[in-house]
Design a protein around this motif. Structure first.
Motif, mmCIF file in Angstrom:
data_model
loop_
_atom_site.group_PDB
_atom_site.id
_atom_site.type_symbol
_atom_site.label_atom_id
_atom_site.label_comp_id
_atom_site.label_asym_id
_atom_site.label_seq_id
_atom_site.Cartn_x
_atom_site.Cartn_y
_atom_site.Cartn_z
ATOM 1 N N UNK A 17 0.823 -1.217 0.000
ATOM 2 C CA UNK A 17 0.000 0.000 0.000
ATOM 3 C C UNK A 17 0.849 1.256 0.000
ATOM 4 N N UNK A 18 2.152 1.079 0.299
ATOM 5 C CA UNK A 18 3.025 2.259 0.435
ATOM 6 C C UNK A 18 4.181 2.266 -0.558
ATOM 7 N N UNK A 21 5.123 3.110 -6.263
ATOM 8 C CA UNK A 21 4.369 3.060 -7.524
ATOM 9 C C UNK A 21 2.942 3.548 -7.295
ATOM 10 N N UNK A 22 2.493 3.572 -6.023
ATOM 11 C CA UNK A 22 1.139 4.033 -5.711
ATOM 12 C C UNK A 22 0.922 5.467 -6.210
ATOM 13 N N UNK A 23 1.956 6.286 -6.112
ATOM 14 C CA UNK A 23 1.817 7.689 -6.536
ATOM 15 C C UNK A 23 1.557 7.775 -8.026
ATOM 16 N N UNK A 24 2.264 6.933 -8.746
ATOM 17 C CA UNK A 24 2.167 6.967 -10.199
ATOM 18 C C UNK A 24 0.837 6.356 -10.628
ATOM 19 N N UNK A 165 0.347 9.832 4.383
ATOM 20 C CA UNK A 165 -0.439 8.643 4.738
ATOM 21 C C UNK A 165 0.134 7.891 5.936
ATOM 22 N N UNK A 166 1.441 7.701 5.972
ATOM 23 C CA UNK A 166 1.997 6.923 7.092
ATOM 24 C C UNK A 166 1.909 7.681 8.411
ATOM 25 N N UNK A 195 -6.208 3.058 -7.195
ATOM 26 C CA UNK A 195 -4.765 2.802 -7.228
ATOM 27 C C UNK A 195 -4.370 1.887 -6.065
ATOM 28 N N UNK A 196 -4.915 2.169 -4.899
ATOM 29 C CA UNK A 196 -4.571 1.361 -3.722
ATOM 30 C C UNK A 196 -5.089 -0.072 -3.887
#
Ligand SMILES: N[C@@H](CCC(=O)N[C@@H](CS)C(=O)NCC(=O)O)C(=O)O
Length: 213
Positions: A17-18, A21-24, A165-166, A195-196
């Motif tokens: 989840x972190x 690649x999540x940003x992209x 998020x963290x 995305x998540x």
């Protein structure tokens, strides 16, 4: 040609989840741009991986003939010419995106590394006050605006919210109501949820492949 986003073939539970690649993924979902995922091995890192990412990290992308690493550079490239980087606001969107990477994320990472990678609570506690100070300063800078640029969500918000998020999940925004609401507003967006969900499905599929091997 479909854009290719490369991430790891598998990561341990705590990182799921972190992985960045999540940003992209999030930006590509916001833009409605099709893409496919390729992987590089987390464990036995290859020369081909190093040829695309000189620190043996992820993510990196292939967009036609262009290969790019560094999540910030990838976001800037993909947001260019889209509503997530309005031309009139470009310098300030870039300013806030770089502030996210250079003035907030390092303080978060200085706390994340002892807390989650080294399981060193004392080390994390030592880093926490500086991170809290940055977060409070960010809340003050945001003020009453819904997004960093005012009314419109931009790629700078996407990256800032991902970085929050963290800390948010670990209670560091509990006393920062404005910033907590900002982070929630961002991660409530359908593009982030998709995305998540897709990243989590990627790790589940990796577990299944491992189980079957
Ligand atoms: N500054 C880089 C950092 C990339 C990064 O830290 N990637 C992590 C995954 S989220 C990684 O590859 N970690 C494995 C390692 O550093 O060996 C970026 O934003 O793209």
């Amino acid at each position: 040609m479909t854009l290719v986003l490369t991430t790891y073939d598998w990561v341990p539970e705590f990182a799921r989840g972190f992985v960045r690649d999540i940003r992209v993924r999030w930006l590509l979902e916001e833009l409605g741009r099709p893409y496919r995922i390729e992987t590089v091995p987390l464990r036995d890192r290859t020369a081909d991986h190093l040829a695309h990412q000189p620190f043996h990290q992820v993510p990196f992308i292939r967009d036609g003939d262009l290969t790019l690493f560094e999540s910030g550079a990838i976001l800037l490239h993909l947001a260019e010419g889209t509503p997530l980087m309005p031309p009139a606001q470009r310098p300030h969107v870039q300013q806030w995106l770089i502030a996210a990477l250079n003035s907030v994320e390092p303080f978060s990472m200085a706390w994340v590394i002892p807390k989650f990678f080294d399981q060193d609570e004392a080390g994390a506690a030592k880093r926490e006050p500086l991170l809290r100070q940055r977060l409070a300063q960010l809340q003050t800078a945001l003020g009453d605006r819904p997004w960093l640029m005012g009314e419109g969500f931009t790629v700078a918000d996407l990256l800032m919210a991902d970085i929050l998020r963290l800390p948010a999940r670990n209670g560091l925004l509990d006393d920062l109501h404005g910033l907590a609401a900002y982070a929630e507003r961002a991660t409530d967006r359908p593009a982030f949820r998709k995305a998540l969900a897709d990243q989590m499905a990627h790790w589940r599929a990796a577990d299944e492949r491992r189980g079957a091997a």
